[in-house]
Design a protein around this motif. Structure first.
Motif, PDB file in Angstrom:
ATOM      1  N   LYS A  21       0.833  -1.241   0.083  1.00  0.00           N
ATOM      2  CA  LYS A  21       0.052  -0.012  -0.053  1.00  0.00           C
ATOM      3  C   LYS A  21       0.769   1.336  -0.091  1.00  0.00           C
ATOM      4  CE  LYS A  21      -3.878  -2.123   0.262  1.00  0.00           C
ATOM      5  NZ  LYS A  21      -4.891  -2.397  -0.789  1.00  0.00           N
ATOM      6  N   GLY A  22       2.111   1.151   0.426  1.00  0.00           N
ATOM      7  CA  GLY A  22       3.062   2.297   0.284  1.00  0.00           C
ATOM      8  C   GLY A  22       3.332   2.682   1.746  1.00  0.00           C
ATOM      9  N   ARG A  23       4.587   3.356   1.707  1.00  0.00           N
ATOM     10  CA  ARG A  23       5.159   3.623   2.961  1.00  0.00           C
ATOM     11  C   ARG A  23       4.828   4.996   3.721  1.00  0.00           C
ATOM     12  NH1 ARG A  23       8.545   1.312  -1.340  1.00  0.00           N
ATOM     13  NH2 ARG A  23       8.895  -0.483  -0.443  1.00  0.00           N
ATOM     14  N   LYS A  24       4.255   5.961   2.732  1.00  0.00           N
ATOM     15  CA  LYS A  24       3.858   7.188   3.230  1.00  0.00           C
ATOM     16  C   LYS A  24       2.245   6.846   4.228  1.00  0.00           C
ATOM     17  CE  LYS A  24       1.610  11.353   2.218  1.00  0.00           C
ATOM     18  NZ  LYS A  24       1.293  12.720   1.101  1.00  0.00           N
ATOM     19  N   LEU A  25       1.812   5.749   3.759  1.00  0.00           N
ATOM     20  CA  LEU A  25       0.488   5.502   4.570  1.00  0.00           C
ATOM     21  C   LEU A  25       0.614   4.889   6.033  1.00  0.00           C
ATOM     22  CD1 LEU A  25      -2.467   4.919   4.684  1.00  0.00           C
ATOM     23  CD2 LEU A  25      -2.121   2.583   3.920  1.00  0.00           C
ATOM     24  N   MET A  26       2.069   4.408   6.116  1.00  0.00           N
ATOM     25  CA  MET A  26       2.556   3.730   7.293  1.00  0.00           C
ATOM     26  C   MET A  26       2.994   4.836   8.083  1.00  0.00           C
ATOM     27  SD  MET A  26       2.030   0.590   7.409  1.00  0.00           S
ATOM     28  CE  MET A  26       0.565   0.883   6.360  1.00  0.00           C
ATOM     29  N   LEU A  27       3.436   6.064   7.593  1.00  0.00           N
ATOM     30  CA  LEU A  27       3.999   7.125   8.297  1.00  0.00           C
ATOM     31  C   LEU A  27       2.774   7.749   8.953  1.00  0.00           C
ATOM     32  CD1 LEU A  27       6.562   9.065   5.990  1.00  0.00           C
ATOM     33  CD2 LEU A  27       7.043   7.070   7.682  1.00  0.00           C
ATOM     34  N   LEU A  28       1.843   7.843   8.282  1.00  0.00           N
ATOM     35  CA  LEU A  28       0.464   8.588   8.784  1.00  0.00           C
ATOM     36  C   LEU A  28      -0.015   7.633   9.934  1.00  0.00           C
ATOM     37  CD1 LEU A  28      -1.371   9.847   5.579  1.00  0.00           C
ATOM     38  CD2 LEU A  28       0.378  11.027   7.078  1.00  0.00           C
ATOM     39  N   ARG A  29      -0.113   6.363   9.660  1.00  0.00           N
ATOM     40  CA  ARG A  29      -0.685   5.415  10.805  1.00  0.00           C
ATOM     41  C   ARG A  29       0.238   5.476  12.023  1.00  0.00           C
ATOM     42  NH1 ARG A  29       2.357   1.450  13.106  1.00  0.00           N
ATOM     43  NH2 ARG A  29       2.927   1.101  10.881  1.00  0.00           N
ATOM     44  N   ALA A  30       1.475   5.668  11.917  1.00  0.00           N
ATOM     45  CA  ALA A  30       2.428   5.491  13.106  1.00  0.00           C
ATOM     46  C   ALA A  30       2.240   7.102  13.904  1.00  0.00           C
ATOM     47  CB  ALA A  30       3.732   5.413  12.735  1.00  0.00           C
ATOM     48  N   SER A  31       2.347   7.983  12.994  1.00  0.00           N
ATOM     49  CA  SER A  31       2.220   9.304  13.870  1.00  0.00           C
ATOM     50  C   SER A  31       0.987   9.649  14.572  1.00  0.00           C
ATOM     51  CB  SER A  31       2.652  10.417  12.837  1.00  0.00           C
ATOM     52  OG  SER A  31       1.769  10.458  11.776  1.00  0.00           O
ATOM     53  N   PHE A  32      -0.083   9.262  13.925  1.00  0.00           N
ATOM     54  CA  PHE A  32      -1.485   9.653  14.506  1.00  0.00           C
ATOM     55  C   PHE A  32      -1.786   8.442  15.688  1.00  0.00           C
ATOM     56  CE2 PHE A  32      -5.937   9.317  14.907  1.00  0.00           C
ATOM     57  CZ  PHE A  32      -6.394  10.593  15.035  1.00  0.00           C
ATOM     58  N   GLY A  33      -1.399   7.375  15.294  1.00  0.00           N
ATOM     59  CA  GLY A  33      -1.562   6.258  16.479  1.00  0.00           C
ATOM     60  C   GLY A  33      -0.983   6.550  17.819  1.00  0.00           C
ATOM     61  N   THR A  34       0.393   6.861  17.565  1.00  0.00           N
ATOM     62  CA  THR A  34       1.344   6.966  18.662  1.00  0.00           C
ATOM     63  C   THR A  34       1.060   8.451  19.400  1.00  0.00           C
ATOM     64  OG1 THR A  34       3.051   7.949  17.341  1.00  0.00           O
ATOM     65  CG2 THR A  34       3.227   5.639  18.075  1.00  0.00           C
ATOM     66  N   ALA A  35       0.491   9.463  18.688  1.00  0.00           N
ATOM     67  CA  ALA A  35       0.223  10.560  19.399  1.00  0.00           C
ATOM     68  C   ALA A  35      -1.096  10.571  20.384  1.00  0.00           C
ATOM     69  CB  ALA A  35      -0.257  11.577  18.475  1.00  0.00           C
ATOM     70  N   ILE A  36      -2.097   9.664  20.109  1.00  0.00           N
ATOM     71  CA  ILE A  36      -3.080   9.004  20.802  1.00  0.00           C
ATOM     72  C   ILE A  36      -2.591   8.744  22.182  1.00  0.00           C
ATOM     73  CG2 ILE A  36      -5.326   8.061  21.080  1.00  0.00           C
ATOM     74  CD1 ILE A  36      -5.403  10.483  19.100  1.00  0.00           C
ATOM     75  N   ALA A  37      -1.720   7.583  21.979  1.00  0.00           N
ATOM     76  CA  ALA A  37      -1.204   6.698  22.891  1.00  0.00           C
ATOM     77  C   ALA A  37      -0.333   7.825  24.109  1.00  0.00           C
ATOM     78  CB  ALA A  37      -0.260   5.409  22.546  1.00  0.00           C
ATOM     79  N   MET A  38       0.314   8.689  23.496  1.00  0.00           N
ATOM     80  CA  MET A  38       1.305   9.257  24.359  1.00  0.00           C
ATOM     81  C   MET A  38       0.236  10.389  24.967  1.00  0.00           C
ATOM     82  SD  MET A  38       4.553   9.333  24.412  1.00  0.00           S
ATOM     83  CE  MET A  38       5.839   8.110  23.581  1.00  0.00           C
TER      84      MET A  38
END
Length: 383
Positions: A54-71
């Protein structure tokens, strides 16, 4: 910067959540650190396969948004077990840096991949430099809880910047016919033994580095005899490797592209062993600071060169896959280092963690020296 803001003070934050003894704090700190990495080790290969499709950019968005919520939620924690659960949630969404590395590696000519990845790592190390200092000042002026909310904001900012500015010329990896599929995941790599040794090296290096993270602020507190601005000094000590890394990493990367990444890697192990060992015998924060500063040079030789060798010896269509494996091995090293680092410090003392890390670097050097001798003799050609 977001992650390094809170990492040096996580053990102090744990101490504020209950009335714990010294050994309890170090062991709980190990558990809290390990929760993220345990889950990340399991989830990373799945995200890697999705990235290749699906692409690496999608993974950048998934990782940054998800970890923001957890933090952000960690700032509201009232018990150690809530913190453990939220660290595990963070592990589900982990992988921003590894996917950024895969994206750069897949779109950079292989002969320049060492310089490109080393330059990218200056962003990581710049954040490592700024984060603990800013986090230490904020913790001293306000509270450690505040750093979690600032971290969440920075990660949301990363999400927006990645969404708007990151561009990727992505081509999905075509699915292989069932007749061509192999049960051996390393079958598609021209040098499978080299790949396995490099992944194991990632585990060992990260094991050694992270075993120190849960106890560095407690070690500084002990060296300062519990007097003075401990969080600020701990932040500065934690940031010092980043200063030397910023200057060393790009230069070592360019040298590796010209003369062989293996030579730079071997230098990194020797230098790390020499610098880690005396950290267990210091009696002042000044000497600890000098030695931590020098560790940045060995980090600049080890992490980027392992990734460069993985890139140069992997098929381009499997870039995200091999970097997701690397992330899993890194996460396993993080988990083991967190647990055993806290356990060693709790049973012996803080200095034992530094001595054991030096021995690990020596063992890893011996493994590379004997199992992949071509690293010290030749410049490996890209796959």
């Amino acid at each position: 910067m977001a992650f390094s803001e809170i990492m040096p003070f996580l053990s102090l934050y744990i101490g504020s959540l209950g009335d714990y003894s010294k050994s309890q704090v170090t062991m709980y700190a190990g558990l809290v650190y390990a929760a993220d990495f345990f889950v990340s080790a399991i989830s990373a290969p799945l995200w890697g396969m999705i990235a290749d499709k699906k692409g690496r950019k999608l993974m950048l968005l998934r990782a940054s948004f998800g970890t923001a919520i957890a933090m952000g939620l960690m700032g509201f924690a009232t018990t150690v077990w809530q913190l453990v659960a939220l660290r595990a949630l963070q592990g589900v969404f982990a992988g921003y840096i590894s996917n950024a590395q895969a994206l750069v590696a897949s779109q950079t000519p292989r002969k320049h991949s060492g310089a490109a990845l080393s330059t990218l790592m200056t962003g990581v190390t710049s954040g490592m430099l700024l984060g603990p200092v800013i986090g230490g000042i904020l913790a001293q002026l306000f509270s450690i809880r505040l750093t979690f909310f600032i971290t969440a904001f920075l990660l949301l900012l990363t999400f927006v910047l990645s969404w708007i500015f990151v561009q990727e010329k992505f081509k999905p990896v075509p699915a292989k016919p069932a007749s061509e599929k192999s049960l051996n995941p390393l079958a598609a790599f021209p040098k499978p033994k080299l790949i396995l040794v490099l992944l194991t090296s990632t585990l060992i290096v990260q094991f050694g580095n992270i075993s120190i993270s849960p106890i560095i602020s407690l070690y500084v507190k002990e060296l300062m005899h519990n007097v003075g601005p401990i969080t600020v000094v701990a932040g500065i000590i934690a940031a010092l490797p980043g200063i030397s890394n910023i200057f060393a990493s790009p230069r070592l990367g360019r040298y590796g592209d010209k003369h062989g990444s293996g030579k730079v890697l071997i230098f990194g192990y020797i230098f790390a062993t020499v610098m880690y060992l005396p950290q267990g015998f210091v009696h002042s924060v000044w000497m600890l600071g000098i030695l931590r500063f020098m560790i940045g040079i060995s980090d600049g030789a080890l992490f980027p060169e392992i990734q460069t060798l993985l890139t140069k010896n992997s098929p381009i269509e499997l870039t995200s896959t091999v970097f997701s494996w690397n992330q899993s091995f890194q996460a396993i090293g993080n988990m083991m280092g967190s647990l055993l680092g806290g356990w060693i410090a709790g049973i012996f003392n803080y200095n034992a963690v530094f001595i054991s890390t030096a021995m690990l670097m020596l063992i890893n050097l011996a493994m590379i020296w004997w199992l992949v001798p071509e690293l010290r003799h030749t410049k490996l050609r890209p796959a």
